[in-house]
Every structure is written in structure tokens, then in C-alpha cells.
Enzyme design. Structure first.
Site, PDB file in Angstrom:
ATOM      1  N   TYR A   1     -11.304  -3.479   0.859  1.00  0.00           N
ATOM      2  CA  TYR A   1     -11.888  -3.379   2.195  1.00  0.00           C
ATOM      3  C   TYR A   1     -13.194  -2.581   2.086  1.00  0.00           C
ATOM      4  O   TYR A   1     -14.006  -2.834   1.211  1.00  0.00           O
ATOM      5  CB  TYR A   1     -10.881  -2.759   3.172  1.00  0.00           C
ATOM      6  CG  TYR A   1      -9.710  -3.667   3.462  1.00  0.00           C
ATOM      7  CD1 TYR A   1      -9.846  -4.739   4.335  1.00  0.00           C
ATOM      8  CD2 TYR A   1      -8.470  -3.475   2.847  1.00  0.00           C
ATOM      9  CE1 TYR A   1      -8.777  -5.595   4.596  1.00  0.00           C
ATOM     10  CE2 TYR A   1      -7.403  -4.328   3.111  1.00  0.00           C
ATOM     11  CZ  TYR A   1      -7.565  -5.380   3.980  1.00  0.00           C
ATOM     12  OH  TYR A   1      -6.505  -6.215   4.236  1.00  0.00           O
TER      13      TYR A   1
ATOM     14  N   GLU B   1       0.838  -1.225   0.000  1.00  0.00           N
ATOM     15  CA  GLU B   1       0.000   0.000   0.000  1.00  0.00           C
ATOM     16  C   GLU B   1       0.862   1.260   0.000  1.00  0.00           C
ATOM     17  O   GLU B   1       0.795   2.074   0.926  1.00  0.00           O
ATOM     18  CB  GLU B   1      -0.941  -0.024   1.202  1.00  0.00           C
ATOM     19  CG  GLU B   1      -1.852  -1.236   1.201  1.00  0.00           C
ATOM     20  CD  GLU B   1      -2.790  -1.323   2.397  1.00  0.00           C
ATOM     21  OE1 GLU B   1      -2.782  -0.401   3.240  1.00  0.00           O
ATOM     22  OE2 GLU B   1      -3.544  -2.311   2.497  1.00  0.00           O
TER      23      GLU B   1
ATOM     24  N   TRP C   1      -6.675 -11.259   4.282  1.00  0.00           N
ATOM     25  CA  TRP C   1      -5.967 -10.685   5.433  1.00  0.00           C
ATOM     26  C   TRP C   1      -6.715 -11.094   6.694  1.00  0.00           C
ATOM     27  O   TRP C   1      -7.907 -10.875   6.795  1.00  0.00           O
ATOM     28  CB  TRP C   1      -5.916  -9.159   5.332  1.00  0.00           C
ATOM     29  CG  TRP C   1      -5.072  -8.578   6.420  1.00  0.00           C
ATOM     30  CD1 TRP C   1      -5.454  -8.300   7.699  1.00  0.00           C
ATOM     31  CD2 TRP C   1      -3.676  -8.251   6.335  1.00  0.00           C
ATOM     32  NE1 TRP C   1      -4.396  -7.823   8.426  1.00  0.00           N
ATOM     33  CE2 TRP C   1      -3.295  -7.777   7.612  1.00  0.00           C
ATOM     34  CE3 TRP C   1      -2.722  -8.317   5.332  1.00  0.00           C
ATOM     35  CZ2 TRP C   1      -1.995  -7.366   7.897  1.00  0.00           C
ATOM     36  CZ3 TRP C   1      -1.438  -7.904   5.611  1.00  0.00           C
ATOM     37  CH2 TRP C   1      -1.080  -7.428   6.885  1.00  0.00           C
TER      38      TRP C   1
END
Length: 551
Positions: free
Chosen positions: A239, A171, A296
Site C-alpha cells: 500500500y 497481517e 484488494w
């Protein structure tokens, strides 16, 4: 995603990102990816990209199905690689540090990780986590610094192109000026290629990996064309931004239609603090499009709602872990081992059968089984525990150990269990002998006290904690805790037990590892829930139908 040191800001509020998306569209930042041109590709050495697909040296597709593992913060949890393999994964993404923000993983440590991946027949995605949120996170490092770290590992990585993918930096840009992501990404790729790296290189999106402003989507072709080998794959982290099926399928299809390689390098499930991502669509779309996904994460998160296993224990999968490994389009149903292992191993000999299991710690809903280990010339990688009813077998649990606790059983019911062993090549042993078990009648009465608190709160949701204390003189076994929410709160995820909710009434049945509360002892439950404008606490709790006092 999130480090164990805290929760990373994930995105702007929904209204803000919607407006940002409109502005971006007007500015032409979300232009369709129409160019199908690819750079001239070098001869394939191991994993490589061709026509937008990740292939092995054999020429067959390789579709990643696996998890992320926080190695750099938990270097002692090396058993985790064997555990995720035993649950069916074909890939693990390993968190490393280049020394900018956390302790640097040495060449010897990285070599050991690669050896463990290979021993467990896993493809190894190695990533530098120090870059997380650069531009917004003051402590983050640069992609250039990460590239230098990879070059320092060149001797370790050379010759591992069949087994290792290099994810330059996690990221590597936050929400501040995400357009700044493109040039440093190109520069880092070129730096690695100039240093002689032939591996598949993975690049993460900006906006904390979520690319909600479309920078990676708009510039992916430019970045891809800058790699002289064409051996580059893009990674999107899905997400809270991805909470509708349309958003997910639009993003994934944009890359597939442009023949640009993509995978979901991280994603989370229910209970995301910033929203409710649609993991069902992510997994279904990835399977339909034959794209990889890496959930994750295995264990050890600051926010335990993201843990796939509880305490790094493969026999204690969370609801999130059960969804990933055993749910629809999950790892067990869709993962295929890499050809480099299947074709090179040549192992067709099954392990010996495990010993007949013995039963202990029998409660109304669980039993612990132990058995003698099986043997195999190349090593036993796991065991499958099954329920046996006549000629029918039903999976009960999987483990890498010679002991397992089977939960979810009915009170006063007879069960028969047996065990199989598996080796790294996927060969399965003959079945062990069987053991018969009858569960007990139910929970004991309780003398109890309960403490309830809100540990974190945000608009529309909160995280809570419940501590159950045994105030009696004898152990409490196999309990059920009940309470009523006073103002429309609703549990979305709970750890430490199994929650059901009908209207305002919540019931939590103990998990195997919280079922027994010794005299003067306690167990702790954690949960996330939705709420309205207020968040009052429950007025009363009962344990096994006995009223509990306030602790």
C-alpha cells in the site's frame, strides 16, 4: 487490509519510516537474503513450492492473478466468485473469521466456498482475518488461535491440496514490536504441519502486512527453513509504503534472488488515504518476475475508493477495477487458468449462441442490452458484449448476467452490438445476432440543488461528497456537473461518475447508474482529492450548464 468496520492504520508517517529503515539497516535487520538452502521437501501433492516457485502437481508454474473477496462480512455475495472468474481471474483470496473477532465461518460454509471456487475453476486462498494488526490492534487474535481454527477444518481441507492455499492469518502483526512476528509464525507453521497439513501455506508480513521495517525480509529464510515440507510462500501487502518503483523492485527482487517464494497478497491503487502507491510498477514487476498478485478488494469496503466493483456488480467496475482487470499487466491480459482445471476438464464444446440483444434506456452516452441466455452442458460462466463495425469487433463489457449497460458512448452516434457466451473451460460461443443503436443528442436542462461537504480530511488530502438533487418536475437524464476548486485541490479518484479536471475546473459526467435523477430525487458522488494547507469549498455548481442552488 481494511475491514468493513473501519480503516486500519497502515503505517507510520513517511519521515518516521525512513528513519526506522536507516536504524534497521544499522542494526542489521535488513540483511540480504543470501542462503539458497531449502529443507528437504515432501512428495508434491497438488500446489507446492520448488526452487522458490509455486508449482502445480503438473510441475508447471502457477502465477496467481486475482482479487480479495470479503466473504465473512458478505456471506450472501457468493455470485462474486463467478463474477471475478468471468473477468479473467484465476485465483480468489477469501476472507474468513476464526470467531475471535467476527462471526466464525463454519466448516459447512468453508466447504461451500471451496466448492464454489472449484465450480468456477479458481484457486482458493483462504485466510483468517481476525489476526489483523496483532500487538497494536487490541481486538486482534493470535496466529496460534488461527492455527487451531485451520486444524478444526482439517476434514474439510483434506484432499484439496490441488485447489486450496491456507493463508494462516491476515497481517498478523501491527507496527508495535514487529520483530515479535517471527517466532509465532514459525510456531503456527509447525503446528499445522504436525497436524498433517500438506497444503501450500501462506504467511503475511508484519507492519500491517507491509513489512516496512524489513522483519519478514530479514527472517524469511529462517521461517522457510522451519517448514519441514518447504511448501511455504510469503505474502507482502503493498500500500502507501510502496510509492516508488525502487522500493517495489528492491523488495520483490530480494526474495526472487534468494529463491524464496513471494506474492503480492494485497495492494491498492490511487487514492490510498496514507499515500499514493505505485500500482503500475507493482503489476509490471510482478509480471516480469512471474510473481502472483491479488488486488484488494472486490467490493464492500468502508472506503469505497478500494472497491474494484461498485455494489458487487461486475458491470460497474470502478476506475480501480478497470485498471486491475483491463489495464496494462492486468488480469485479463496476464491470467492463466490453473492446469488442474484445464487438464482435468476436457471440455471442448462451446456454449450455444446467446439470443440477439434488445436495446433499452438509450441515452447520449449509454445503452442497456438484454438477451436470451445461452446453454452449456457444464454451465455458462459469462458473456462478452462487443461493438461491431464491419469485420472489426471491440470489447464493450463483460458480465455473468443476461443484461448489461454499455457506457462511454458518444452522443448522436450509431453503434452495433452483439454478445458471446463463455463456459468454465474458456470455450466461446458463436456470436449472437446484432442490434443497432443510435444514442440521443445529450443531456436535458436541469433544475437542481447541490450539497457539498468534506467527509474526511488528512494532511495533503481529503474525501468529499456531492449530493445532486432534482428540484424540477421532470427527470434529469445523462447529466454533466461542473465546479471550480478555489485553492488548488485536485480530484484523484471519484465514484458515481467520470471526472476530468483542467486546472481548477472539474467536470463530472454521469455513470450509467447515476444518469437519471427523478423529480425530487438525488444521486450522491464521492471522491478523494489532494489539497494544500487550506481546503475551501467550491462557490458554485452547474448541471448541464444550468446553475444549481445550494442544498
Amino acid at each position: 487490509m481494511r475491514s468493513r468496520t473501519g480503516i486500519t492504520p497502515r503505517t507510520a508517517p513517511r519521515s518516521a519510516r525512513r528513519m526506522a529503515a536507516v536504524v534497521a539497516a544499522v542494526l542489521g535487520l535488513l540483511v540480504p537474503l543470501l542462503s539458497f538452502a531449502t529443507p528437504a521437501q515432501a512428495a508434491a501433492t497438488g500446489l507446492h513450492i520448488q526452487n522458490g516457485r509455486l508449482l502445480e502437481a503438473s510441475g508447471n508454474d502457477f502465477v496467481m492473478r486475482g482479487v480479495n473477496h470479503a466473504h465473512t462480512w458478505y456471506p450472501g455475495e457468493t455470485q462474486s466468485l463467478a463474477d471475478v472468474k468471468a473477468l479473467g481471474a484465476n485465483t480468489v483470496r477469501v476472507v474468513l473469521s476464526d470467531g475471535h473477532r467476527w462471526a466464525r465461518n463454519s466448516p459447512e460454509d468453508v466447504a461451500a466456498v471451496i466448492a464454489q471456487c472449484k465450480a468456477n475453476r479458481l484457486i482458493c486462498v483462504l485466510e483468517v482475518h481476525d489476526t489483523t494488526g496483532y500487538g497494536e490492534e487490541a481486538a486482534a487474535g493470535t496466529l496460534d488461535h488461527a492455527a487451531d481454527y485451520w486444524i478444526s477444518l482439517k476434514d474439510v481441507l483434506a484432499g484439496e491440496e490441488d485447489y486450496v492455499i491456507v493463508n494462516i492469518g491476515n497481517e498478523p502483526w501491527g507496527n508495535t514490536n514487529p520483530a515479535g512476528w517471527t517466532e509465532p509464525t514459525i510456531a503456527a507453521v509447525k503446528k499445522l504441519r504436525a497436524a498433517g497439513f500438506a497444503h501450500t501455506i501462506m504467511v503475511d508480513a508484519p507492519n500491517w502486512g507491509q513489512d516496512w521495517q524489513g522483519v519478514m525480509r530479514a527472517n524469511a529464510q529462517t521461517v522457510y527453513d522451519a517448514d519441514p515440507t518447504g511448501n511455504l510462500i510469503f505474502s507482502i501487502h503493498m500500500y502507501s509504503v510502496y510509492d516508488t518503483a525502487q522500493e517495489i523492485t528492491d523488495y520483490l527482487n530480494a526474495f526472487v534472488n534468494a529463491r524464496l517464494p513471494l506474492l503480492i497478497g494485497e495492494f491498492g491503487g490511487p487514492g490510498d488515504q496514507y499515500g499514493d502507491p505505485d500500482e503500475d510498477t507493482m503489476m509490471a514487476a510482478a509480471q516480469q518476475l512471474r510473481l502472483g498478485y491479488l488486488a484488494w478488494s472486490w467490493s464492500g469496503n468502508t472506503d469505497p475508493v478500494l472497491d474494484l466493483s461498485i455494489g458487487f456488480d461486475p458491470t460497474r467496475l470502478s476506475s480501480w477495477g478497470q485498471r486491475i482487470f483491463h489495464g496494462a499487466n492486468g488480469i485479463a491480459a496476464t491470467s492463466e487458468e490453473a492446469d488442474v482445471y484445464s487438464s482435468s476438464g476436457g471440455d471442448t464444446t462451446a456454449p450455444t449462441a446467446p439470443g440477439t440483444p434488445t436495446a433499452s434506456a438509450v441515452t447520449s452516452s449509454s445503452v442497456t442490452l438484454d438477451w436470451a441466455a445461452a446453454t452449456d452442458a457444464n454451465g455458462v460462466t459469462g458473456y462478452d458484449v462487443v461493438r461491431v463495425a464491419g469485420t472489426t469487433e471491440t470489447a464493450a463489457t463483460t458480465t455473468t448476467r443476461t443484461s448489461a449497460t454499455v457506457t462511454g458512448l458518444a452522443p448522436e452516434t450509431s453503434y452495433t452490438f452483439a454478445v458471446y457466451a463463455r463456459d468454465a473451460a474458456g470455450n466461446r460461443s458463436q456470436r449472437s445476432g446484432t442490434v443497432a443503436v443510435t444514442t440521443s443528442s445529450g443531456g436535458s436542462s436541469a433544475s437542481c440543488a447541490v450539497a457539498y461537504r468534506v467527509s474526511n480530511e488528512w494532511p495533503g488530502g481529503f474525501q468529499g461528497e456531492v449530493v445532486i438533487r432534482n428540484t424540477g418536475d421532470s427527470a434529469i437524464n445523462s447529466w454533466t456537473l461542473r465546479w471550480t476548486f478555489p485553492d488548488s485541490q485536485r480530484v484523484s479518484n471519484l465514484w458515481g461518475g467520470t471526472a476530468t479536471q483542467s486546472g481548477a475546473d472539474v467536470s463530472v459526467a454521469s455513470a450509467s447508474y447515476t444518469a437519471t435523477i427523478a423529480p425530487a430525487g438525488s444521486v450522491t458522488l464521492g471522491f478523494t482529492a489532494t489539497k494544500g494547507s487550506t481546503n475551501p469549498s467550491p462557490a458554485a455548481f452547474t448541471l448541464n450548464e444550468s446553475a444549481c442552488s445550494a442544498a
